[in-house]
Enzyme design. Structure first.
Site, PDB file in Angstrom:
ATOM      1  N   GLU A 113       0.700  -1.162  -0.089  1.00 29.89           N
ATOM      2  CA  GLU A 113      -0.002  -0.104   0.104  1.00 29.89           C
ATOM      3  C   GLU A 113       0.756   1.270   0.122  1.00 29.89           C
ATOM      4  O   GLU A 113       0.487   2.244  -0.580  1.00 29.89           O
ATOM      5  CB  GLU A 113      -0.960  -0.094   1.224  1.00 29.89           C
ATOM      6  CG  GLU A 113      -2.013  -1.152   1.010  1.00 29.89           C
ATOM      7  CD  GLU A 113      -3.046  -1.213   2.084  1.00 29.89           C
ATOM      8  OE1 GLU A 113      -4.071  -0.495   2.149  1.00 29.89           O
ATOM      9  OE2 GLU A 113      -2.741  -1.826   3.300  1.00 29.89           O
ATOM     10  N   GLU A 133      -5.264  -9.130   3.188  1.00 28.29           N
ATOM     11  CA  GLU A 133      -5.919  -8.594   4.231  1.00 28.29           C
ATOM     12  C   GLU A 133      -7.456  -9.415   4.661  1.00 28.29           C
ATOM     13  O   GLU A 133      -7.812  -9.664   5.609  1.00 28.29           O
ATOM     14  CB  GLU A 133      -6.217  -7.075   4.206  1.00 28.29           C
ATOM     15  CG  GLU A 133      -5.093  -6.258   4.746  1.00 28.29           C
ATOM     16  CD  GLU A 133      -4.060  -6.107   3.457  1.00 28.29           C
ATOM     17  OE1 GLU A 133      -3.321  -5.015   3.692  1.00 28.29           O
ATOM     18  OE2 GLU A 133      -4.335  -6.613   2.418  1.00 28.29           O
TER      19      GLU A 133
END
Length: 272
Positions: A113, A133
């Site tokens: 990210e 995730e």
């Protein structure tokens, strides 16, 4: 020991994650050093290009899971933790100068990210990438759900996020996640060559072109970044309630079992 170190090579500043013994896992301490290092690079007029890389065996294994687990589902710490994390990716994207992320071996979760906040990503051929995730009942909330679709397209972003699968460098380059892939032993030289390509042109023009391109690719970034954390807070709260309900059910079952045993022992003399 500093968890983030910097190194100037002419007009190129290298910002280096320096927690190799923990595979450069991103805890709050590291992130609190990374943000000012990036801000300083953005503010330094003598720096025309920034390279973000990691010291040691891997670029970064992502968020520090031990630190994350210590929160124990407390939603009140999500925003403060995420704010520190997100600031690093936002600084890479916001500075009016090119940011190159040099990746070797591992770049997953929060590390990816942050890398998505960079303008260009160059990787060794033995690298792996992923946003795992959803395996843990959460979503990429440090800009991954917002930035990945703009980089690789909506369908591919859904594939990577919703399946939580890892991909290799070859596939990452094919879908546009990585701009260039080179042999591991050639990575540093290839990064330097890419930086030289960028320095060969007007740094003012490159910086302003970057801003226009980013604005056109993600016109609603503020709203979607806020949506990420709202969804994350909902998921963590829901998981906490599910766990509490399971604990209550287990306690009730144990109590019932205990009462049954007591009743049996009390009725035994009567049977005699």
């Amino acid at each position: 020991m500093s968890l983030v170190i910097t190194e100037d090579r002419g007009a190129v500043r290298h910002v280096i994650l320096n927690r190799p013994e923990k595979r450069n896992a991103m805890n709050q301490e590291l992130l609190r050093e990374l943000a000012p290092a990036l801000r300083a690079a953005a503010d330094d007029g003598d720096v025309h290009c920034v390279v973000l890389r990691g010291e040691g065996p891997v670029f970064s294994a992502g968020v520090d899971l031990n630190e994350l687990a210590s929160f124990a589902g407390d939603t009140s710490v999500l925003r403060p933790f995420r704010t520190v994390f997100l600031e690093c990716a936002n600084l890479c994207e916001a500075m009016a100068k090119p940011v190159v992320c040099e990746i070797h071996r591992t770049c997953v979760g929060g590390a990816l990210e942050v890398a998505l906040g960079a303008d260009l990503r160059i990787a060794s051929s033995d690298s792996q990438f992923g946003l795992p995730e959803v395996k843990f009942g959460i979503i990429p909330d440090v800009g991954g759900s917002t930035r990945l679709p703009a980089v690789v397209g909506l369908g591919r972003a859904k594939d990577l996020i919703m399946t939580a699968r890892l991909i290799d460098a070859e596939e990452a380059e094919r879908i546009g996640l990585i701009n260039r892939v080179v042999a591991p032993e050639a990575l540093r030289e290839a990064t330097d060559a890419l930086a030289e390509e960028l320095l060969a042109h007007s740094h003012l023009a490159i910086g302003r072109a970057k801003r226009v391109i980013d604005a056109s690719a993600r016109p609603a970034i503020a709203q979607t970044l806020e949506m990420e954390i709202e969804v994350q807070e909902y998921l963590v709260a829901a998981a906490r309630e599910t766990m509490r309900a399971a604990q209550d059910e287990a306690a009730a079952a144990h109590a019932t079992s205990g009462n049954g045993a007591d009743a049996s022992s009390r009725s035994e003399p009567l049977a005699r």
